[in-house]
Design an enzyme around this catalytic site. Structure first.
Site, PDB file in Angstrom:
ATOM      1  N   SER A 166      -3.124   7.451   6.578  1.00  0.00           N
ATOM      2  CA  SER A 166      -2.472   6.470   5.456  1.00  0.00           C
ATOM      3  C   SER A 166      -1.885   6.881   4.257  1.00  0.00           C
ATOM      4  O   SER A 166      -1.675   6.026   3.454  1.00  0.00           O
ATOM      5  CB  SER A 166      -3.852   5.574   5.201  1.00  0.00           C
ATOM      6  OG  SER A 166      -4.074   4.835   6.169  1.00  0.00           O
ATOM      7  N   LYS A 180       1.311   5.379   3.460  1.00  0.00           N
ATOM      8  CA  LYS A 180       1.691   4.105   2.654  1.00  0.00           C
ATOM      9  C   LYS A 180       2.091   4.447   1.387  1.00  0.00           C
ATOM     10  O   LYS A 180       2.451   3.547   0.421  1.00  0.00           O
ATOM     11  CB  LYS A 180       0.309   3.382   2.582  1.00  0.00           C
ATOM     12  CG  LYS A 180      -0.304   2.605   3.951  1.00  0.00           C
ATOM     13  CD  LYS A 180      -1.771   1.955   4.061  1.00  0.00           C
ATOM     14  CE  LYS A 180      -1.928   1.500   5.213  1.00  0.00           C
ATOM     15  NZ  LYS A 180      -2.722   2.567   6.183  1.00  0.00           N
ATOM     16  N   SER A 234      -6.163   0.160   2.071  1.00  0.00           N
ATOM     17  CA  SER A 234      -5.265   0.572   3.017  1.00  0.00           C
ATOM     18  C   SER A 234      -5.172  -0.152   4.431  1.00  0.00           C
ATOM     19  O   SER A 234      -5.160   0.344   5.365  1.00  0.00           O
ATOM     20  CB  SER A 234      -5.951   2.199   3.374  1.00  0.00           C
ATOM     21  OG  SER A 234      -4.957   2.835   3.758  1.00  0.00           O
ATOM     22  N   LYS A 293      -4.111   8.404  -3.341  1.00  0.00           N
ATOM     23  CA  LYS A 293      -4.455   7.999  -1.850  1.00  0.00           C
ATOM     24  C   LYS A 293      -4.895   8.670  -0.908  1.00  0.00           C
ATOM     25  O   LYS A 293      -4.920   9.816  -1.106  1.00  0.00           O
ATOM     26  CB  LYS A 293      -2.824   7.584  -1.238  1.00  0.00           C
ATOM     27  CG  LYS A 293      -2.848   6.679  -0.021  1.00  0.00           C
ATOM     28  CD  LYS A 293      -3.051   5.172  -0.411  1.00  0.00           C
ATOM     29  CE  LYS A 293      -3.275   4.420   0.943  1.00  0.00           C
ATOM     30  NZ  LYS A 293      -4.727   4.371   1.620  1.00  0.00           N
TER      31      LYS A 293
END
Length: 398
Positions: free
Chosen positions: A67, A70, A127, A229
């Site tokens: 993720s 992203k 997420s 993140k």
């Protein structure tokens, strides 16, 4: 901070090489078998003021981003918002494909809408994979087209070892990155979007009566952490990109391949604490980063079609080109170029996209082309790759 998180004590040795500073960080007190997924560990930390690398271990080794992907999805959404193509209140429609994504997800249903602002919040906290696909489809028409834009932007930013195939980071063997590339992206997000970067500090958000809390535990555990993140799939282990600003210093660090959330977070927290004192105080960002951001930013009002990173000699009239087709509008020709460009980049980085206006039988058409191939063989190779991916293509003389 638990002083036992890192084994060893005392001052850490430094090795300098021009703009690079490599910090010899002791291993976690935890055994590697406990802390790291086998063969997946890598870490990288950079001073975003000077550009010095403060720590590197397997920094250019290919890894699955999970993720962390992203971050680029948000980079492109922020870019569209900055250029007034999208506002915080813009509504994105949910497709069946988006709604069918596996968790983590917001649980959107086909035909529903989500605002751009809520999409941002869902991406940085939960997420949400369904939301990542919603953003991709609403901004580029399809997730595949958006992923091509992601890869193109990554290359222009200098992320040399990154390829995106989806907007979420869900498993795909063709989607890969490095700790170094993700650190560069984290720094670019800060420098490029100071008005939007604050969203990465979001600790929770509420949607349809349900509250979701961030997966980034370092936001509340380490003073000065302001994002960025986390990510996980089986193939990657536990990943994190983290930004720390304190005492007029700012750094971005990436740790990939943790066996558990706890071990990953412990290592990342210890890493940023150890390297921060080596960073240079200052408010700005290093020149190479700013240059790459300018290179990756298309002129306002234009589609984002990649150009060469730096000007080279003018193409001679004998240079080879490839043509993809003739479209009825320039917008359609540029869109065709956008979809085709990742395959051309696999052959050469020197070919330049272009459109050519022609009048045929009283009708105006726009040819979609790439120019500047060194020889006919490379032009034919590019066409072969494009045709294998259902594009029309033929080689010609510029």
């Amino acid at each position: 901070m638990d002083s036992n998180v890192l084994s060893g004590a005392g001052r850490l040795p430094l090795a300098f090489a021009t703009m690079t500073v490599v910090l010899a960080l002791p291993l976690l007190a935890l055994s590697s078998a406990q802390a790291w997924a086998h063969g997946k560990f890598s870490a990288y930390a950079i001073d975003t003021t000077s550009g010095r690398v403060l720590y590197e271990r397997n920094g250019n080794a290919r890894r699955y981003p999970a993720s962390l992907t992203k971050m680029m999805t948000l980079y492109l959404l922020f870019e569209d918002m900055e250029r007034k193509r999208v506002s915080a209140a813009s509504r994105f429609v949910v497709s069946r494909h988006a709604a069918a994504q596996p968790p983590s997800k917001l649980g959107l249903r086909p035909g529903q809408f989500i605002t751009a602002l809520d999409a941002i919040r869902a991406l940085v906290t939960l997420s949400a994979n369904d939301v990542a696909v919603v953003v991709a489809e609403n901004r580029s028409g399809s997730e595949a087209a958006f992923a091509a834009r992601m890869t193109r932007t990554a290359r222009l930013l200098g992320m040399e070892h990154t390829s995106f195939r989806n907007a979420s980071g869900l498993p795909d063997k063709r989607q890969y990155t490095t700790a170094r590339d993700m650190a560069l992206l984290g720094a670019a997000l800060q420098a490029r979007f100071p008005d939007y970067y604050h969203h990465f500090e979001t600790s929770s958000f509420t949607h349809r009566g349900r509250t979701y809390r961030t997966h980034n535990h370092l936001l509340s555990r380490v003073d000065g952490v302001d994002g960025i993140k986390t990510g996980y799939i089986d193939a990657s282990g536990y990943n994190i990109a983290v930004s720390l600003r304190r005492d007029a210093r700012k750094i971005v660090a990436v740790v990939m391949g943790g066996r558990t959330v706890k071990s990953r977070d412990a290592y990342a927290a210890a890493l940023v604490e150890r390297v921060l004192p080596q960073a240079q105080p200052g408010r700005g960002y290093y020149a190479r980063l700013l240059a790459s951001i300018r290179r990756a930013s298309p002129p306002a009002g234009s589609l984002q079609v990649a150009r060469r990173a730096s000007p080279g000699p003018r193409l001679s009239m004998s240079s080879y080109a490839i043509q993809l087709g003739a479209m009825t509008t320039k917008h359609a020709a540029l869109s065709l170029i956008e979809r085709a460009q990742p395959y051309v980049l696999e052959v050469t980085k020197d070919a330049e996209p272009s459109t050519q206006r022609v009048d045929v039988g009283g009708e105006t058409l726009f040819r979609a082309r790439f120019e500047g191939f060194a020889n006919l063989a490379s032009a034919h190779e590019a066409c072969s790759r494009l045709e294998a991916n259902r594009f029309s293509c033929f080689a010609t003389i510029r």
